[in-house]
Design a protein around this motif. Structure first.
Motif, PDB file in Angstrom:
ATOM      1  N   TYR A  20       3.291   0.685  -2.127  1.00 62.10           N
ATOM      2  CA  TYR A  20       3.432   1.264  -0.666  1.00 62.10           C
ATOM      3  C   TYR A  20       2.366   2.686  -0.616  1.00 62.10           C
ATOM      4  O   TYR A  20       1.856   2.872   0.283  1.00 62.10           O
ATOM      5  CB  TYR A  20       4.883   1.411  -0.213  1.00 62.10           C
ATOM      6  N   LEU A  21       3.106   3.540  -1.695  1.00 61.29           N
ATOM      7  CA  LEU A  21       2.194   4.732  -1.670  1.00 61.29           C
ATOM      8  C   LEU A  21       0.940   4.718  -1.885  1.00 61.29           C
ATOM      9  O   LEU A  21      -0.028   5.164  -1.123  1.00 61.29           O
ATOM     10  CB  LEU A  21       2.766   5.720  -2.711  1.00 61.29           C
ATOM     11  N   ASP A  22       0.244   3.825  -2.567  1.00 62.16           N
ATOM     12  CA  ASP A  22      -1.124   3.610  -3.021  1.00 62.16           C
ATOM     13  C   ASP A  22      -1.662   3.032  -1.670  1.00 62.16           C
ATOM     14  O   ASP A  22      -3.120   3.219  -1.541  1.00 62.16           O
ATOM     15  CB  ASP A  22      -1.298   2.709  -4.271  1.00 62.16           C
ATOM     16  N   ALA A  23      -1.181   2.393  -0.774  1.00 59.12           N
ATOM     17  CA  ALA A  23      -1.471   1.942   0.404  1.00 59.12           C
ATOM     18  C   ALA A  23      -1.742   2.881   1.533  1.00 59.12           C
ATOM     19  O   ALA A  23      -2.521   2.424   2.573  1.00 59.12           O
ATOM     20  CB  ALA A  23      -1.048   0.672   0.760  1.00 59.12           C
ATOM     21  N   VAL A  24      -1.345   3.975   1.552  1.00 55.76           N
ATOM     22  CA  VAL A  24      -1.230   4.826   2.514  1.00 55.76           C
ATOM     23  C   VAL A  24      -2.663   5.416   2.714  1.00 55.76           C
ATOM     24  O   VAL A  24      -3.334   5.798   1.700  1.00 55.76           O
ATOM     25  CB  VAL A  24      -0.252   6.179   2.399  1.00 55.76           C
ATOM     26  N   THR A  25      -3.091   5.503   4.182  1.00 49.43           N
ATOM     27  CA  THR A  25      -4.395   6.012   4.344  1.00 49.43           C
ATOM     28  C   THR A  25      -4.299   6.992   5.654  1.00 49.43           C
ATOM     29  O   THR A  25      -3.363   6.818   6.272  1.00 49.43           O
ATOM     30  CB  THR A  25      -5.518   4.822   4.804  1.00 49.43           C
ATOM     31  N   PRO A  26      -5.152   7.862   5.833  1.00 47.99           N
ATOM     32  CA  PRO A  26      -6.267   8.279   4.934  1.00 47.99           C
ATOM     33  C   PRO A  26      -5.919   8.949   3.543  1.00 47.99           C
ATOM     34  O   PRO A  26      -4.634   9.116   3.145  1.00 47.99           O
ATOM     35  CB  PRO A  26      -7.062   9.294   5.752  1.00 47.99           C
ATOM     36  N   GLU A  27      -6.753   9.159   2.699  1.00 46.47           N
ATOM     37  CA  GLU A  27      -6.189   9.845   1.238  1.00 46.47           C
ATOM     38  C   GLU A  27      -5.491  11.087   1.472  1.00 46.47           C
ATOM     39  O   GLU A  27      -4.709  11.293   0.669  1.00 46.47           O
ATOM     40  CB  GLU A  27      -7.623   9.958   0.446  1.00 46.47           C
ATOM     41  N   TRP A  28      -5.890  12.093   2.335  1.00 42.12           N
ATOM     42  CA  TRP A  28      -4.995  13.228   2.232  1.00 42.12           C
ATOM     43  C   TRP A  28      -3.502  12.681   2.823  1.00 42.12           C
ATOM     44  O   TRP A  28      -2.688  13.490   2.388  1.00 42.12           O
ATOM     45  CB  TRP A  28      -5.423  14.149   3.400  1.00 42.12           C
ATOM     46  N   LYS A  29      -3.346  12.125   3.451  1.00 43.25           N
ATOM     47  CA  LYS A  29      -1.770  11.484   3.735  1.00 43.25           C
ATOM     48  C   LYS A  29      -1.426  10.651   2.592  1.00 43.25           C
ATOM     49  O   LYS A  29      -0.019  11.163   2.556  1.00 43.25           O
ATOM     50  CB  LYS A  29      -1.933  10.473   5.109  1.00 43.25           C
ATOM     51  N   GLY A  52      13.253  -1.272   3.908  1.00 36.72           N
ATOM     52  CA  GLY A  52      12.462  -1.959   4.854  1.00 36.72           C
ATOM     53  C   GLY A  52      10.989  -2.007   4.103  1.00 36.72           C
ATOM     54  O   GLY A  52      10.791  -1.433   3.098  1.00 36.72           O
ATOM     55  N   PRO A  53      10.015  -2.305   5.311  1.00 33.40           N
ATOM     56  CA  PRO A  53       8.739  -2.372   4.659  1.00 33.40           C
ATOM     57  C   PRO A  53       7.767  -1.003   4.542  1.00 33.40           C
ATOM     58  O   PRO A  53       6.964  -0.825   3.889  1.00 33.40           O
ATOM     59  CB  PRO A  53       7.914  -3.226   5.705  1.00 33.40           C
ATOM     60  N   THR A  54       8.640   0.120   5.101  1.00 37.14           N
ATOM     61  CA  THR A  54       7.724   1.222   5.213  1.00 37.14           C
ATOM     62  C   THR A  54       8.539   2.681   5.165  1.00 37.14           C
ATOM     63  O   THR A  54       8.087   3.703   5.211  1.00 37.14           O
ATOM     64  CB  THR A  54       6.987   1.541   6.590  1.00 37.14           C
ATOM     65  N   MET A  55       9.797   2.769   4.459  1.00 38.17           N
ATOM     66  CA  MET A  55      10.709   3.612   3.982  1.00 38.17           C
ATOM     67  C   MET A  55      10.883   3.813   2.793  1.00 38.17           C
ATOM     68  O   MET A  55      11.400   2.836   2.010  1.00 38.17           O
ATOM     69  CB  MET A  55      11.913   3.737   5.034  1.00 38.17           C
ATOM     70  N   MET A  73      22.786   3.370   4.043  1.00 33.41           N
ATOM     71  CA  MET A  73      21.778   3.939   4.352  1.00 33.41           C
ATOM     72  C   MET A  73      21.393   5.126   3.248  1.00 33.41           C
ATOM     73  O   MET A  73      22.256   5.139   2.424  1.00 33.41           O
ATOM     74  CB  MET A  73      21.844   4.615   5.632  1.00 33.41           C
ATOM     75  N   MET A  74      20.108   5.019   3.155  1.00 33.13           N
ATOM     76  CA  MET A  74      19.548   6.053   2.294  1.00 33.13           C
ATOM     77  C   MET A  74      19.985   7.464   2.327  1.00 33.13           C
ATOM     78  O   MET A  74      20.147   7.823   3.585  1.00 33.13           O
ATOM     79  CB  MET A  74      17.829   5.891   2.100  1.00 33.13           C
ATOM     80  N   ARG A  75      20.424   8.208   1.342  1.00 31.54           N
ATOM     81  CA  ARG A  75      20.707   9.540   1.348  1.00 31.54           C
ATOM     82  C   ARG A  75      19.597  10.701   1.982  1.00 31.54           C
ATOM     83  O   ARG A  75      19.954  11.324   2.548  1.00 31.54           O
ATOM     84  CB  ARG A  75      21.224  10.247   0.126  1.00 31.54           C
ATOM     85  N   THR A  76      18.431  10.315   1.466  1.00 36.69           N
ATOM     86  CA  THR A  76      17.341  11.128   1.998  1.00 36.69           C
ATOM     87  C   THR A  76      15.929  10.147   1.978  1.00 36.69           C
ATOM     88  O   THR A  76      16.071   9.284   0.937  1.00 36.69           O
ATOM     89  CB  THR A  76      16.968  12.167   1.391  1.00 36.69           C
ATOM     90  N   GLY A  77      15.100  10.427   2.600  1.00 37.77           N
ATOM     91  CA  GLY A  77      13.681   9.460   2.464  1.00 37.77           C
ATOM     92  C   GLY A  77      12.602   9.948   3.342  1.00 37.77           C
ATOM     93  O   GLY A  77      12.805  10.823   4.076  1.00 37.77           O
ATOM     94  N   PHE A  78      11.741   9.089   3.526  1.00 37.90           N
ATOM     95  CA  PHE A  78      10.584   9.413   4.490  1.00 37.90           C
ATOM     96  C   PHE A  78       9.667   8.011   4.512  1.00 37.90           C
ATOM     97  O   PHE A  78       9.879   7.183   3.851  1.00 37.90           O
ATOM     98  CB  PHE A  78       9.612  10.369   3.823  1.00 37.90           C
ATOM     99  N   SER A  79       8.710   8.320   5.408  1.00 35.76           N
ATOM    100  CA  SER A  79       7.892   7.178   5.883  1.00 35.76           C
ATOM    101  C   SER A  79       6.503   7.848   6.108  1.00 35.76           C
ATOM    102  O   SER A  79       6.629   8.760   6.685  1.00 35.76           O
ATOM    103  CB  SER A  79       8.406   6.291   6.865  1.00 35.76           C
ATOM    104  N   ALA A  80       5.603   7.114   5.682  1.00 33.95           N
ATOM    105  CA  ALA A  80       4.177   7.967   5.884  1.00 33.95           C
ATOM    106  C   ALA A  80       3.715   6.998   7.187  1.00 33.95           C
ATOM    107  O   ALA A  80       3.069   6.004   7.094  1.00 33.95           O
ATOM    108  CB  ALA A  80       3.328   7.592   4.804  1.00 33.95           C
TER     109      ALA A  80
END
Length: 143
Positions: A20-29, A52-55, A73-80
């Motif tokens: 998932y992380l490797d697929a995040v674009t653009p490169e800075w994000k 889920g697919p993005t968190m 639910m997750m205790r903490t997390g993020f989505s790009a």
């Protein structure tokens, strides 16, 4: 007639976090997402899991609302996300407004912190926000 409860849509999956992380674009994000991933793993002490697919989530807790609805639910997390990094770390801890005032350029949702770029914020303040939220979660939902 028996009512069935709706199942949560946001659940842990077997998807690979690094993919998932490797697929995040653009490169800075992608670099920002990897920085957040490393920070949240270090602060939470939990390995990341895809929810889920993005968190990307760290840790887990079980909740029960007054209505009877319950789930995990997750205790903490993020989505790009396309428009911003969405961080799930704004719970009910004290003095969050003071920290948010020092954070830098951001916006808020109900329990989400939106940041366009990490270069727009103070990472030390973000780390303090995540840490305080994790302490709040540990008190409210002991592991």
């Amino acid at each position: 007639m028996v009512k069935t409860r709706a199942k949560n849509k946001t659940v842990p999956t077997g998807a690979d976090v690094q993919t998932y992380l490797d697929a995040v674009t653009p490169e800075w994000k992608q670099e920002d997402a990897k920085t957040i991933a490393t920070m949240m793993e270090r602060l939470s002490g939990h390995k990341p899991k895809m929810w889920g697919p993005t968190m990307v989530g760290y840790g887990q807790y079980h909740y029960i609302y007054d209505s009877g609805r319950e789930g995990d639910m997750m205790r903490t997390g993020f989505s790009a996300r396309k428009t911003a990094l969405t961080l799930y770390c704004i719970g009910g801890f004290k003095d969050k407004e003071k920290l948010l005032a020092k954070l830098g350029k951001h916006s808020l949702g109900k329990s989400c912190l939106y940041v366009k770029r990490l270069s727009d914020i103070d990472l030390d303040v973000l780390e303090e926000i995540i840490t305080k939220d994790l302490h709040y979660m540990a008190n409210k939902y002991p592991e």
